[in-house]
Design an enzyme around this catalytic site. Structure first.
Site, PDB file in Angstrom:
ATOM      1  N   PRO A 193      13.316  11.333  73.885  1.00 16.89           N
ATOM      2  CA  PRO A 193      14.915  11.864  74.401  1.00 16.89           C
ATOM      3  C   PRO A 193      15.626  11.070  73.158  1.00 16.89           C
ATOM      4  O   PRO A 193      16.476  11.983  72.637  1.00 16.89           O
ATOM      5  CB  PRO A 193      15.171  11.269  75.438  1.00 16.89           C
ATOM      6  CG  PRO A 193      13.859  11.007  76.413  1.00 16.89           C
ATOM      7  CD  PRO A 193      12.852  10.699  75.281  1.00 16.89           C
ATOM      8  N   TYR A 194      15.576   9.984  72.557  1.00 18.14           N
ATOM      9  CA  TYR A 194      16.317   9.348  71.644  1.00 18.14           C
ATOM     10  C   TYR A 194      15.902  10.111  70.221  1.00 18.14           C
ATOM     11  O   TYR A 194      16.986  10.264  69.820  1.00 18.14           O
ATOM     12  CB  TYR A 194      15.795   7.759  71.600  1.00 18.14           C
ATOM     13  CG  TYR A 194      17.017   7.322  70.690  1.00 18.14           C
ATOM     14  CD1 TYR A 194      18.354   6.930  70.942  1.00 18.14           C
ATOM     15  CD2 TYR A 194      16.269   6.661  69.392  1.00 18.14           C
ATOM     16  CE1 TYR A 194      18.668   6.108  69.781  1.00 18.14           C
ATOM     17  CE2 TYR A 194      16.855   5.921  68.602  1.00 18.14           C
ATOM     18  CZ  TYR A 194      18.404   5.715  68.828  1.00 18.14           C
ATOM     19  OH  TYR A 194      19.021   5.224  67.853  1.00 18.14           O
ATOM     20  N   SER A 195      14.620  10.200  69.977  1.00 13.12           N
ATOM     21  CA  SER A 195      14.135  10.774  68.800  1.00 13.12           C
ATOM     22  C   SER A 195      15.011  11.980  68.638  1.00 13.12           C
ATOM     23  O   SER A 195      15.249  12.438  67.636  1.00 13.12           O
ATOM     24  CB  SER A 195      12.567  10.731  68.416  1.00 13.12           C
ATOM     25  OG  SER A 195      12.289   9.430  68.209  1.00 13.12           O
TER      26      SER A 195
ATOM     27  N   SER B 264      17.320  13.396  69.951  1.00 13.93           N
ATOM     28  CA  SER B 264      18.750  13.506  69.788  1.00 13.93           C
ATOM     29  C   SER B 264      19.221  13.178  68.501  1.00 13.93           C
ATOM     30  O   SER B 264      20.062  13.822  67.834  1.00 13.93           O
ATOM     31  CB  SER B 264      19.463  12.347  70.905  1.00 13.93           C
ATOM     32  OG  SER B 264      19.232  11.052  70.526  1.00 13.93           O
TER      33      SER B 264
END
Length: 285
Positions: free
Chosen positions: A153-155, A157
């Site tokens: 999810p972080y990557s 985003s």
């Protein structure tokens, strides 16, 4: 006096950036979500700091804050907008709720979209204002060009934020508004403290549990060896003031290692990461 808006100013990179810019004579508007943080920062930073109360995903609150800044600027342009606020949602896609992934995207992608759109007129898109066009600094990550398993999810985003930044830099040339992306590696900030303190008990039945335990240890080590937030703040200052700033700045405690990782063939990196985290298929046997 040049004025800058910084999102997520209560801790970490945002806090360090506010302090650094104030030290260089800027007037700083910093977003916070809690009244106690607003009071704390106002007391610590003094008269040239103005807290703005909003969550970056709340369009109405962001618009109110932009109107407040417009009033205080009294017809002048904003020198800079630093889109810094963000969160980290760790875990494998198989184990995460869609709502968790959506939260990651809402904060890290839609947040900068909402904030940038609200403040663009003040940065120079409104011809009625006087002063030079401002600059936008997007706080991305080395994960914006490097996909990390168990942090998808972080990557995702940050990949999206990189695309937004690249597009806006070209789109906003019409107004003379520049967009600079800063991509830190590990930084000693609370955002990674939360990630490395990952509660793995919710994943007790997951096939990814061993890898998550390994990741938690790796995050702890990376955070300890990471750059101090003041180092990123210094790069933000340069992005806002250099005559010819770089379009994308990578800020890592191990720049050579970061560069090599970006140059290796993707399949090589797949195998290296799989060995590190135990994600190769034989690990299930």
């Amino acid at each position: 006096m040049r004025s800058v808006v910084i999102t997520g100013a209560s801790t970490g990179i945002g806090h360090a950036t506010a302090r650094t810019l104030l030290g260089h004579g800027f007037r700083v508007f910093g977003s916070v979500r809690r009244p106690d943080d607003a009071e704390r920062l106002q007391t610590a930073f003094g008269a040239n700091f103005t807290p703005l109360m909003f969550d970056v995903t709340d369009e109405a609150a962001v618009r109110i804050a932009a109107d407040e800044v417009r009033t205080l600027l009294n017809g002048e342009t904003l020198a800079g907008l630093v889109n810094n606020a963000g969160v980290v949602v760790p875990g494998a896609l198989l184990d995460l709720d869609v709502s968790e992934f959506r939260t990651q995207m809402e904060v890290n992608v839609m947040g900068p979209v909402i904030v940038t759109k609200a403040f663009l007129p003040l940065l120079g898109a409104d011809p009625a204002l006087t002063g030079a066009p401002g600059r936008i600094v997007m706080m991305s990550s080395v994960s914006g060009q490097f996909g990390n398993p168990l942090l998808s999810p972080y990557s995702t985003s940050k990949f999206a934020l990189e695309g937004l930044s690249e597009s806006l830099r070209r789109e906003l040339m019409l107004f003379g508004i520049d967009v600079i992306t800063i991509a830190p590696g590990p930084v000693r900030t609370p955002i990674w403290d939360k990630a490395k303190a990952l509660d793995v008990t919710r994943f007790v039945n997951s096939l990814y549990l061993p890898a998550l335990m390994t990741l938690r240890g790796m995050l702890a080590q990376m955070s300890e060896k990471g750059l101090p937030p003041e180092a990123i703040a210094a790069r933000v200052h340069r992005a806002l003031t250099d005559a010819r700033p770089q379009a994308r700045v990578v800020a890592s405690a191990e720049p050579l290692q970061t560069r090599i990782a970006g140059l290796l063939p993707r399949r090589w990196m797949d195998r290296i990461i799989a060995r590190q985290l135990g994600l190769h298929v034989n690990a299930r046997d």
